[in-house]
Design an enzyme around this catalytic site. Structure first.
Site, PDB file in Angstrom:
ATOM      1  N   ARG A 163       0.834  -1.212   0.000  1.00  0.00           N
ATOM      2  CA  ARG A 163       0.000   0.000   0.000  1.00  0.00           C
ATOM      3  C   ARG A 163       0.864   1.256   0.000  1.00  0.00           C
ATOM      4  NH1 ARG A 163      -2.263  -3.827  -0.824  1.00  0.00           N
ATOM      5  NH2 ARG A 163      -4.216  -4.645   0.016  1.00  0.00           N
ATOM      6  N   SER A 240     -11.114   0.408   3.647  1.00  0.00           N
ATOM      7  CA  SER A 240     -10.286   0.101   4.822  1.00  0.00           C
ATOM      8  C   SER A 240      -9.586   1.367   5.298  1.00  0.00           C
ATOM      9  CB  SER A 240      -9.247  -0.969   4.473  1.00  0.00           C
ATOM     10  OG  SER A 240      -9.880  -2.167   4.094  1.00  0.00           O
ATOM     11  N   GLU A 343      -4.693   4.243   6.027  1.00  0.00           N
ATOM     12  CA  GLU A 343      -4.518   4.007   4.600  1.00  0.00           C
ATOM     13  C   GLU A 343      -4.862   5.223   3.748  1.00  0.00           C
ATOM     14  OE1 GLU A 343      -5.923   0.799   1.191  1.00  0.00           O
ATOM     15  OE2 GLU A 343      -5.729   0.184   3.280  1.00  0.00           O
TER      16      GLU A 343
END
Length: 356
Positions: A163, A240, A343
């Site tokens: 990520r 998320s 995130e």
């Protein structure tokens, strides 16, 4: 072309945040360059806006220029054993996945249903259900700010991680203009993720197709309210909110010990980073830390379908969402000694979860 005081909340899936001091929608690359030069000449900060599906905007908005990328274009070509597809940054991501699967091209099928635009995918190294875009990206065409030159970056130059990417680490250096993916004609779906593989087991006598995998991923995401669906009470989110933490093997064992009886069932996987580290399930940690699905703090809360998603139920503020995120982070830290990392990208918000 440049408008002032444009509300940003309608451009985000959270539907939160204040206005942009200046705002422009750039439908071609020349407009992007012109907008960035305009901002640089006035020493204004710039925020790049795509689909707004991974963005948390401050209640005060953004005191600079917001450039909304609206470039379009898809080109499919065959090169050797791969099918190359180049997509403009403003192309809707899931439409690209659907088109690729429809053409029988493998490599993106497990990334179905992810909201947002193509340009954001290399920045976040978007991944789900056992795939990451870094696996198929062949080059990223970028505009380098300051030099105003366009460059084609190889995957190695992008610095992809979990990520993560160099684009995320140096957010003011490049603007992603287009991405080229190398896909596999006639491929079978990638079924590394157990939940996806199990959902496709026994559905028919024939091996699952790319279309089967896409349909299953969409169904799984819908079950977890991870699709932006009108009428879904969990729809206002960034998906998320936290990444799955990656820890040293010894720390993973310490977390198992802290979990007590639950430790035997704690999900964990090799991080495959060459360092022997372990990836833990943030959702599992959150729930075992006492944060229940569906928990509410006024107009914000935890999704009733997935503990990793923080949701806005309407009428709330970014400050309230951040306070909830801190609460969740602190619960996990106290229970397991693990610090969760956010995130999404924060615009106008100077804040760090790790600071407590």
């Amino acid at each position: 072309m440049i408008r002032d005081g444009v509300p940003l909340a309608p451009f985000t899936t959270l539907e939160l945040g204040g206005p942009a001091r200046h705002f422009i929608e750039a439908s071609d690359e020349a407009a992007v360059v012109e907008a960035l030069r305009w901002a640089d000449g006035r020493k204004l900060p710039v925020a790049i806006l795509g689909g707004g599906s991974n963005l948390v905007v401050a209640d005060a908005g953004f005191d600079g220029l917001v450039v909304r990328i609206a470039t379009r274009g898809l080109l499919f070509e065959t090169s050797g054993g791969d099918a190359m597809v180049t997509a403009a940054a403003g192309e809707p991501w899931d439409a690209l996945v659907a088109e690729s699967v429809g053409r029988g091209l493998g490599g993106l099928e497990c990334l179905s249903g992810i909201p947002g635009l193509v340009g954001a995918t290399p920045i976040q190294n978007v991944g789900a259900y056992g795939q990451e875009v870094a696996e198929t990206i062949r080059s990223v065409r970028v505009l380098e700010r300051g030099s105003w030159q366009t460059r084609s970056l190889s995957p190695g130059a992008c610095g992809f991680g979990y990520r993560d990417s160099n684009f995320k680490r140096e957010p003011t250096r490049f603007v992603v203009m287009a991405v080229t993916f190398g896909l596999r004609p006639g491929a079978v779906p990638v079924l590394r993720y157990r939940e996806l593989a199990e959902s496709l087991t026994g559905t028919s006598g024939a091996p699952p197709t790319l279309a089967d995998a896409r349909a299953s991923v969409l169904a799984l995401r819908a079950k977890k309210s991870m699709l932006v669906t009108v009428g879904d009470p969990n729809r206002r989110s960034v998906g998320s909110f936290f990444t799955n933490p990656i820890v040293e093997a010894a720390e993973a064992e310490a977390v198992v010990a802290r979990a007590g009886a639950d430790g035997a069932t704690m999900p964990r996987w090799p991080a495959n980073d060459g360092r022997g580290r372990v990836k833990l399930s943030a959702g599992w940690l959150i729930e075992r830390a006492g944060v229940a699905k569906g928990m509410r703090r006024g107009p914000v809360g935890v999704s009733s379908a997935h503990a990793l998603a923080l949701v806005h139920h309407g009428g709330g503020t970014t400050a309230e969402l951040i306070a909830l995120a801190r609460e969740v982070c602190e619960a996990v830290r106290k229970r397991f000694g693990v610090t969760l990392a956010p995130e999404p990208t924060f615009v106008g918000v100077s804040w760090n979860l790790a600071s407590g």
